[in-house]
Structures are given as structure tokens and as C-alpha cells.
Design an enzyme around this catalytic site. Structure first.
Site, mmCIF file in Angstrom:
data_model
loop_
_atom_site.group_PDB
_atom_site.id
_atom_site.type_symbol
_atom_site.label_atom_id
_atom_site.label_comp_id
_atom_site.label_asym_id
_atom_site.label_seq_id
_atom_site.Cartn_x
_atom_site.Cartn_y
_atom_site.Cartn_z
ATOM 1 C CG LEU A 58 -1.859 -1.238 1.313
ATOM 2 C CD1 LEU A 58 -2.757 -1.123 2.524
ATOM 3 C CD2 LEU A 58 -2.651 -1.492 0.051
ATOM 4 C CB CYS A 59 4.423 1.931 0.149
ATOM 5 S SG CYS A 59 5.498 3.309 0.513
ATOM 6 C CD GLU A 101 9.134 6.216 -0.443
ATOM 7 O OE1 GLU A 101 8.225 5.746 -1.149
ATOM 8 O OE2 GLU A 101 8.897 6.877 0.597
ATOM 9 C CG ASP A 108 24.664 -10.787 2.832
ATOM 10 O OD1 ASP A 108 24.544 -11.970 3.217
ATOM 11 O OD2 ASP A 108 24.994 -10.473 1.670
#
Length: 158
Positions: free
Chosen positions: A75-76, A114, A128
């Protein structure tokens, strides 16, 4: 209780209609941390990290993620970003990395998600790339530092 904006009258999810809102300059800044061992930070600083250019890769990953936020967050609204900068600084006092993002657009809705997504993915990329040498790292304190534009105006964390 006010009406929920992301649910219709039948309780189904929907994207909010922002078509009637005024286009303004929108800016959001976010930050976060990756805490690691001092030895891990030293390995990055000295160029000994096994996966190479850790900071540069994580900064680029953050920028890419900010641009793809609408693909990740239901929904962004998809937004055409006019600026996305992710900066990662090593901090011996943590020890670890301070990650910041600034995102801008000309639009009808804000860019906080964002900026938060950019910081989050930059932190995940650091994790990572360093997990082979430090399994005890922690990601945290991801938050909005400031936003401007739109009907609600400017806001800065106190």
C-alpha cells in the site's frame, strides 16, 4: 477512533487516494546503526573484509532499496525520487556503523518510508557482508530524524 485510511468499508486493504493532494517538495532523513565487534570494524577500515567493498556496496544497496520501496511495502505509493543519498560512517565508540539516508521527491505524499527502507537495507547489507567474521552484530535504532513538506509541515526529532 478515526476512520482507518488503508481499509475500505468492508475491511479490505486499499491504497489511499492521494490524487487531491497538493504537490510539494518532500524530504525525509532517517538513521540507523549496525553494532559490531571492534575487530570487525577494523577489518572493514583496513580493507580486510572477505566480501570486499562493504561500505560502498551497502550504500548502493540502500539507494536501490529506497527506489523500490513501493515494491516492498504493501500500500506504499510508488514515488519518483529526485534524490537518494545513503551515507555510512564507521564509529569506534559504538563500535559499528552509523547509517543515514536522505530522500527527496516532488509529490503528493511523503518519503519517510523510502528513507527508512534505504537505511534498513543498507544495515542488512552490512550484516550480510560481515556475517562471516562477526555473528553477534546487531541492527537497531532505525528511525526518522526529520521530514518536510506536505500538509503536516516540517518535523525534526528532538
Amino acid at each position: 477512533m478515526s476512520k482507518l485510511t488503508h481499509l475500505d468499508e468492508h475491511g479490505r486493504a486499499r491504497m489511499v487516494d492521494v490524487s487531491g493532494k497538493e504537490t510539494t517538495a518532500r524530504i525525509a532523513r532517517a538513521s540507523g546503526l549496525l553494532i559490531c565487534k571492534a575487530e570487525t570494524l577494523a577489518a572493514v577500515r583496513e580493507g580486510r573484509a572477505p566480501k570486499g567493498a562493504v561500505v560502498l556496496t551497502a550504500e548502493l544497496a540502500g539507494i536501490m532499496a529506497g527506489k523500490r520501496t513501493a515494491d516492498l511495502i504493501p500500500l506504499c505509493h510508488p514515488l519518483p525520487l529526485t534524490k537518494a543519498v545513503v551515507t555510512i560512517e564507521m564509529d569506534d565508540a559504538l563500535p559499528g556503523f552509523r547509517v543515514t539516508a536522505e530522500v527527496r521527491t516532488q509529490g503528493v505524499t511523503g518519503v519517510e518510508m523510502e528513507a527508512l527502507t534505504a537505511v534498513s537495507v543498507a544495515c542488512l547489507t552490512l550484516f550480510d557482508m560481515l556475517k562471516a567474521i562477526d555473528r553477534e552484530m546487531e541492527i537497531g535504532c532505525i528511525r526518522i530524524e526529520a521530514k518536510s513538506g506536505g500538509k503536516s509541515g516540517d518535523w525534526t526529532r528532538s
